[in-house]
Write a protein that holds these residues in place. Structure first.
Motif, PDB file in Angstrom:
ATOM      1  N   UNK A  18       6.444   2.785 -31.173  1.00 55.98           N
ATOM      2  CA  UNK A  18       5.936   3.078 -29.836  1.00 55.98           C
ATOM      3  C   UNK A  18       6.433   2.075 -28.812  1.00 55.98           C
ATOM      4  N   UNK A  19       6.738   0.881 -29.252  1.00 54.18           N
ATOM      5  CA  UNK A  19       7.142  -0.174 -28.331  1.00 54.18           C
ATOM      6  C   UNK A  19       8.651  -0.357 -28.287  1.00 54.18           C
ATOM      7  N   UNK A  20       9.399   0.574 -28.864  1.00 53.14           N
ATOM      8  CA  UNK A  20      10.845   0.392 -28.961  1.00 53.14           C
ATOM      9  C   UNK A  20      11.580   0.771 -27.684  1.00 53.14           C
ATOM     10  N   UNK A  21      10.891   1.304 -26.674  1.00 57.36           N
ATOM     11  CA  UNK A  21      11.546   1.685 -25.427  1.00 57.36           C
ATOM     12  C   UNK A  21      11.961   0.468 -24.620  1.00 57.36           C
ATOM     13  N   UNK A  22      12.553   0.711 -23.492  1.00 55.81           N
ATOM     14  CA  UNK A  22      13.018  -0.351 -22.609  1.00 55.81           C
ATOM     15  C   UNK A  22      11.822  -0.987 -21.927  1.00 55.81           C
ATOM     16  N   UNK A  23      11.534  -2.229 -22.261  1.00 55.33           N
ATOM     17  CA  UNK A  23      10.409  -2.944 -21.661  1.00 55.33           C
ATOM     18  C   UNK A  23      10.875  -3.949 -20.619  1.00 55.33           C
ATOM     19  N   UNK A  24      12.109  -3.817 -20.155  1.00 56.97           N
ATOM     20  CA  UNK A  24      12.596  -4.729 -19.134  1.00 56.97           C
ATOM     21  C   UNK A  24      11.901  -4.443 -17.805  1.00 56.97           C
ATOM     22  N   UNK A  25      11.961  -5.397 -16.914  1.00 61.99           N
ATOM     23  CA  UNK A  25      11.297  -5.265 -15.623  1.00 61.99           C
ATOM     24  C   UNK A  25      12.302  -4.956 -14.525  1.00 61.99           C
ATOM     25  N   UNK A  26      11.863  -4.143 -13.573  1.00 68.95           N
ATOM     26  CA  UNK A  26      12.638  -3.824 -12.378  1.00 68.95           C
ATOM     27  C   UNK A  26      11.801  -4.236 -11.179  1.00 68.95           C
ATOM     28  N   UNK A  27      12.448  -4.775 -10.154  1.00 68.35           N
ATOM     29  CA  UNK A  27      11.728  -5.253  -8.977  1.00 68.35           C
ATOM     30  C   UNK A  27      11.675  -4.211  -7.871  1.00 68.35           C
ATOM     31  N   UNK A  28      10.491  -4.088  -7.277  1.00 67.75           N
ATOM     32  CA  UNK A  28      10.299  -3.252  -6.102  1.00 67.75           C
ATOM     33  C   UNK A  28       9.972  -4.184  -4.947  1.00 67.75           C
ATOM     34  N   UNK A  29      10.824  -4.187  -3.920  1.00 69.87           N
ATOM     35  CA  UNK A  29      10.601  -5.002  -2.732  1.00 69.87           C
ATOM     36  C   UNK A  29      10.050  -4.094  -1.644  1.00 69.87           C
ATOM     37  N   UNK A  30       8.820  -4.390  -1.175  1.00 69.46           N
ATOM     38  CA  UNK A  30       8.126  -3.540  -0.213  1.00 69.46           C
ATOM     39  C   UNK A  30       7.954  -4.292   1.099  1.00 69.46           C
ATOM     40  N   UNK A  31       8.350  -3.638   2.217  1.00 67.88           N
ATOM     41  CA  UNK A  31       8.169  -4.196   3.557  1.00 67.88           C
ATOM     42  C   UNK A  31       7.594  -3.123   4.468  1.00 67.88           C
ATOM     43  N   UNK A  32       7.238  -3.513   5.676  1.00 64.77           N
ATOM     44  CA  UNK A  32       6.768  -2.544   6.667  1.00 64.77           C
ATOM     45  C   UNK A  32       7.612  -2.678   7.921  1.00 64.77           C
ATOM     46  N   UNK A  33       7.658  -1.599   8.706  1.00 59.21           N
ATOM     47  CA  UNK A  33       8.498  -1.592   9.889  1.00 59.21           C
ATOM     48  C   UNK A  33       7.910  -0.651  10.934  1.00 59.21           C
ATOM     49  N   UNK A  41      -0.396  -1.662   6.915  1.00 60.46           N
ATOM     50  CA  UNK A  41       0.061  -2.387   5.733  1.00 60.46           C
ATOM     51  C   UNK A  41       0.314  -1.436   4.569  1.00 60.46           C
ATOM     52  N   UNK A  42       0.773  -1.985   3.483  1.00 62.86           N
ATOM     53  CA  UNK A  42       0.894  -1.270   2.223  1.00 62.86           C
ATOM     54  C   UNK A  42      -0.179  -1.852   1.304  1.00 62.86           C
ATOM     55  N   UNK A  43      -1.121  -1.010   0.873  1.00 66.07           N
ATOM     56  CA  UNK A  43      -2.225  -1.521   0.062  1.00 66.07           C
ATOM     57  C   UNK A  43      -1.965  -1.406  -1.438  1.00 66.07           C
ATOM     58  N   UNK A  44      -0.989  -0.617  -1.817  1.00 71.05           N
ATOM     59  CA  UNK A  44      -0.643  -0.501  -3.230  1.00 71.05           C
ATOM     60  C   UNK A  44       0.861  -0.333  -3.343  1.00 71.05           C
ATOM     61  N   UNK A  45       1.613  -1.248  -3.845  1.00 70.03           N
ATOM     62  CA  UNK A  45       1.179  -2.471  -4.489  1.00 70.03           C
ATOM     63  C   UNK A  45       0.917  -3.612  -3.517  1.00 70.03           C
ATOM     64  N   UNK A  46       1.299  -3.465  -2.262  1.00 70.55           N
ATOM     65  CA  UNK A  46       1.207  -4.519  -1.257  1.00 70.55           C
ATOM     66  C   UNK A  46       2.592  -4.791  -0.699  1.00 70.55           C
ATOM     67  N   UNK A  47       2.666  -5.674   0.273  1.00 69.64           N
ATOM     68  CA  UNK A  47       3.949  -6.081   0.842  1.00 69.64           C
ATOM     69  C   UNK A  47       4.434  -7.277   0.026  1.00 69.64           C
ATOM     70  N   UNK A  61       1.023   3.158  -1.665  1.00 75.05           N
ATOM     71  CA  UNK A  61       0.078   3.651  -0.666  1.00 75.05           C
ATOM     72  C   UNK A  61       0.181   2.804   0.596  1.00 75.05           C
ATOM     73  N   UNK A  62       0.461   3.467   1.716  1.00 75.54           N
ATOM     74  CA  UNK A  62       0.507   2.801   3.015  1.00 75.54           C
ATOM     75  C   UNK A  62      -0.800   3.086   3.760  1.00 75.54           C
ATOM     76  N   UNK A  63      -1.284   2.089   4.502  1.00 78.16           N
ATOM     77  CA  UNK A  63      -2.544   2.235   5.239  1.00 78.16           C
ATOM     78  C   UNK A  63      -2.304   2.033   6.733  1.00 78.16           C
ATOM     79  N   UNK A  64      -2.734   3.021   7.509  1.00 74.81           N
ATOM     80  CA  UNK A  64      -2.578   2.979   8.964  1.00 74.81           C
ATOM     81  C   UNK A  64      -3.681   2.125   9.580  1.00 74.81           C
ATOM     82  N   UNK A  65      -3.384   1.566  10.773  1.00 72.04           N
ATOM     83  CA  UNK A  65      -4.389   0.773  11.487  1.00 72.04           C
ATOM     84  C   UNK A  65      -4.089   0.795  12.981  1.00 72.04           C
ATOM     85  N   UNK A  66      -5.125   0.586  13.766  1.00 67.42           N
ATOM     86  CA  UNK A  66      -4.974   0.419  15.208  1.00 67.42           C
ATOM     87  C   UNK A  66      -4.382   1.601  15.937  1.00 67.42           C
ATOM     88  N   UNK A  67      -4.625   2.814  15.467  1.00 63.54           N
ATOM     89  CA  UNK A  67      -4.097   4.002  16.117  1.00 63.54           C
ATOM     90  C   UNK A  67      -2.658   4.331  15.755  1.00 63.54           C
TER      91      UNK A  67
END
Length: 108
Positions: A18-33, A41-47, A61-67
């Motif tokens: 069950x654990x023989x698959x690829x367990x390497x990590x990949x990076x997700x870089x999250x920003x807002x614009x 902001x982004x509440x999941x996973x965050x900025x 998940x992105x969260x809106x604010x201030x209209x």
């Protein structure tokens, strides 16, 4: 005792399988614009930069604010077709490589 040892070895072999698959990590870089970037902001996973196990589907998940309203996701994950719905504030991304995501917000 041999029956117990055989059972334990069999269970261990199944676990290894069950654990023989690829367990390497990949990076997700999250920003807002955009105009609403200062309050929204982004509440999941965050900025920031987040490591995820290869080929896992991750919630974003992105969260809106201030209209300000969420416009869309952009970045290399969208370009690669790994985001389920680039126009939805709450969606998923498949992490099979290092990707970037930008949550874009527009003003009222």
């Amino acid at each position: 005792m041999d029956r117990v040892r055989g059972f334990n070895e069999g269970a261990l072999d199944r676990l290894r399988g069950r654990m023989s698959g690829d367990l390497s990590l990949k990076n997700l870089t999250v920003t807002i614009s955009g105009e609403g970037a200062s309050g929204s902001t982004v509440i999941c996973p965050g900025v920031g930069i987040y490591p995820f196990v290869t080929n896992n589907k991750q919630d974003i998940v992105a969260a809106e604010a201030g209209g300000f309203t969420f416009a869309n996701w952009t970045g290399t994950a969208v370009d690669a077709g790994k985001v389920a719905n680039a126009n939805a504030a709450s969606t998923t991304v498949v992490m099979d490589a290092d990707y970037t995501l930008v949550a874009n917000f527009v003003g009222p």
